[in-house]
Each structure stands twice: as C-alpha cells, then as structure tokens.
Design a protein around this motif. Structure first.
Motif, short mmCIF file in Angstrom:
data_model
loop_
_atom_site.label_atom_id
_atom_site.label_comp_id
_atom_site.label_asym_id
_atom_site.label_seq_id
_atom_site.Cartn_x
_atom_site.Cartn_y
_atom_site.Cartn_z
N HIS A 219 -11.05 14.73 -19.75
CA HIS A 219 -12.27 14.40 -20.49
C HIS A 219 -13.41 14.05 -19.53
CE1 HIS A 219 -10.62 14.88 -24.40
NE2 HIS A 219 -9.74 13.90 -24.27
N ILE A 220 -13.08 13.41 -18.41
CA ILE A 220 -14.11 13.12 -17.42
C ILE A 220 -14.69 14.42 -16.87
CG2 ILE A 220 -14.53 12.16 -15.12
CD1 ILE A 220 -12.53 9.95 -15.81
N ALA A 221 -13.82 15.40 -16.62
CA ALA A 221 -14.29 16.71 -16.16
C ALA A 221 -15.18 17.36 -17.22
CB ALA A 221 -13.10 17.61 -15.83
N TYR A 222 -14.79 17.25 -18.50
CA TYR A 222 -15.61 17.79 -19.58
C TYR A 222 -16.96 17.10 -19.64
CZ TYR A 222 -11.58 20.32 -21.56
OH TYR A 222 -10.53 21.17 -21.77
N ILE A 223 -16.96 15.78 -19.45
CA ILE A 223 -18.22 15.04 -19.47
C ILE A 223 -19.15 15.55 -18.38
CG2 ILE A 223 -19.27 12.77 -19.02
CD1 ILE A 223 -16.77 11.53 -20.34
N GLY B 279 -32.03 12.93 -29.14
CA GLY B 279 -31.78 12.78 -30.57
C GLY B 279 -30.35 13.10 -30.94
N TRP B 280 -29.85 14.23 -30.45
CA TRP B 280 -28.48 14.61 -30.75
C TRP B 280 -27.47 13.68 -30.09
CZ3 TRP B 280 -26.34 17.47 -34.36
CH2 TRP B 280 -27.14 18.40 -35.03
N SER B 281 -27.82 13.15 -28.92
CA SER B 281 -26.95 12.17 -28.27
C SER B 281 -26.81 10.92 -29.13
CB SER B 281 -27.50 11.78 -26.89
OG SER B 281 -27.51 12.88 -26.01
N LEU B 282 -27.90 10.49 -29.75
CA LEU B 282 -27.85 9.32 -30.63
C LEU B 282 -27.02 9.60 -31.88
CD1 LEU B 282 -31.55 8.09 -30.33
CD2 LEU B 282 -29.50 7.06 -29.31
N VAL B 283 -27.10 10.84 -32.38
CA VAL B 283 -26.25 11.21 -33.52
C VAL B 283 -24.79 11.12 -33.11
CG1 VAL B 283 -25.56 13.10 -35.05
CG2 VAL B 283 -27.99 12.70 -34.59
N GLY B 284 -24.47 11.64 -31.92
CA GLY B 284 -23.10 11.57 -31.43
C GLY B 284 -22.64 10.15 -31.26
N ALA C 159 -9.18 2.46 -22.53
CA ALA C 159 -9.84 3.28 -21.52
C ALA C 159 -9.97 4.72 -22.01
CB ALA C 159 -9.06 3.24 -20.21
N TYR C 160 -8.89 5.23 -22.61
CA TYR C 160 -8.92 6.60 -23.12
C TYR C 160 -9.93 6.73 -24.25
CZ TYR C 160 -7.31 11.16 -24.66
OH TYR C 160 -7.26 12.49 -25.00
N LEU C 161 -9.95 5.75 -25.14
CA LEU C 161 -10.88 5.77 -26.27
C LEU C 161 -12.33 5.80 -25.79
CD1 LEU C 161 -11.36 5.58 -29.32
CD2 LEU C 161 -11.17 3.09 -29.12
N VAL C 162 -12.63 5.02 -24.78
CA VAL C 162 -14.00 4.98 -24.24
C VAL C 162 -14.38 6.33 -23.64
CG1 VAL C 162 -15.46 3.99 -22.44
CG2 VAL C 162 -14.01 2.49 -23.83
N MET D 62 -17.17 11.68 -24.05
CA MET D 62 -17.15 13.14 -24.06
C MET D 62 -17.78 13.69 -25.33
SD MET D 62 -15.55 16.11 -25.25
CE MET D 62 -13.92 15.73 -25.88
N VAL D 63 -17.47 13.07 -26.46
CA VAL D 63 -18.03 13.53 -27.74
C VAL D 63 -19.54 13.32 -27.77
CG1 VAL D 63 -18.05 13.12 -30.23
CG2 VAL D 63 -15.87 13.15 -29.00
#
Length: 210
Positions: free
Chosen positions: A92-96, A107-112, A144-147, A152-153
């Motif tokens: 997930h860190i790689a995806y981020i 705006g979309w980041s705030l929606v996420g 940690a995983y949840l964060v 990533m989302v």
C-alpha cells in the motif's frame, strides 16, 4: 493496452474466477495455484501495457509484487499472518507513492478523507476494539495497517480517476471484510467476498495506469 496485455488480462480473470470458485467450495489445493497465478498474470498486464507514466507504473508494479508476497504468506500457516500483513502494508505504501505521483485534486482528496473516516468509525473501530480484547499483541500492526490503507484510498480519490477510486475502494472493502471476518464475526460468504473485491480492486488499480 497492448495485445499481450489483453491476453494476460484474460488469463487474470480466468484464474480469478477459478480462485473464487475454489474459495467458495473449499478447494484449498486449487487455491494454492489460482490465487498467486491471478496476481502473476495481473503483474504481466501492468508490465506490458502502455502506461501514462512509467514511474507510476514502476511504483504500482512494486505494490503488486508485494501483494503477491502477501497472498502467498496468507495461504500458509497462521504464524505467517503478520508477514502477510506487513507485505500488504508495504504494498500500500508503494501504491501511495504511485498515486501521489499523479496530479492531485484537493476536493476529491477531501471526499476520500470523508469516506475513510466514516469507514473507520463504522468498521475499523469495532475491529480494533475486538482485537484489543482478544489479541492485544495485534493492536499495533492492525492500526498501522488501517492507517496506511486509508491513506492509499485517500490518495486514490485524489487522482479523481474512476478506475483508481473504484480499485482502491474495492481493496478497502476487501480488507474490511477480511478483518471483520477474522476478528469480529465469521460469515460463510466472507472469504468469497474478500477475494472478489480484492481481485477486482487490484484490476481497477492496474486499469488506472492506462
């Protein structure tokens, strides 16, 4: 998408469908082949397609490889569960990294962010509370995983791309279902729901590369 990518995508779906069937009927021996094969062919899709940005593709392929490692670890004995968790966390860190390399919409980041806050409040909190009571040694890794997956989302929403948003959201749903089924309440349909949303989520993230 190249011709090779389309062929590999077809094989990805073939093995994914096989794994879904094997998950539902409990054919473990079939899953030992079908589950990792799905990611192997999906990695092939990512490597052979024509990406919008090769640097983003590199980060996403690293995430896929780490996901493949996680898939293998989670098929082994219980003692490998943390190794699987760490593999997916690093994935997930790689995806981020890959998602953050793309142009970002505030705006979309705030929606996420709103979406993940709601999900953590509804599902994440219950999972963490149950883990704290039953497996206190797992609280740190789970949080940690949840964060990380939440970040990533949010990063996926920040791209404002439907494929990235759908892929990350399905991945989030998969891990939420896995956590709920493992720590809170087991359901018959849980393992199948985990795999269907997981594979479709990974495919969505790869589709975003085009």
């Amino acid at each position: 998408m190249t011709t090779t990518s389309w062929v590999l995508l077809g094989l990805t779906f073939a093995f994914a469908l096989t794994d879904w069937w094997a998950t539902w009927v409990g054919r473990v021996s079939v899953r030992y082949v079908a589950k990792p094969a799905t990611l192997v062919f999906l990695i092939g899709v990512a490597v052979t397609l024509d990406p919008v940005d090769s640097k983003i593709r590199t980060a996403m392929v690293i995430g896929l490889l780490l996901s493949l490692a996680g898939d293998v670890f989670l098929m082994l004995d219980e003692k490998w569960f943390v190794a699987g968790l760490v593999s997916f966390l690093l994935g997930h860190i790689a995806y981020i990294v890959g998602l953050q390399l793309a142009p970002t919409s505030l705006g979309w980041s705030l929606v996420g962010l709103a979406v993940v806050v709601a999900c953590v409040a509804v599902v994440g909190r219950s999972v963490v509370q149950t883990v704290r009571k039953t497996q206190p040694e797992m609280v740190g890794p789970v949080i940690a995983y949840l964060v990380v997956i939440s970040a990533m989302v949010v990063s996926a929403f920040g791209t404002a791309d439907p494929w990235a948003i759908a892929g990350a959201s399905l991945f989030y749903a998969s891990d939420a279902t896995l956590a709920w089924n493992r720590f809170v309440d087991q359901r018959r349909f849980g393992p199948l729901a985990v795999m269907v949303t997981y594979h479709l989520g990974q495919i969505g993230l790869v589709a975003w590369l085009v």
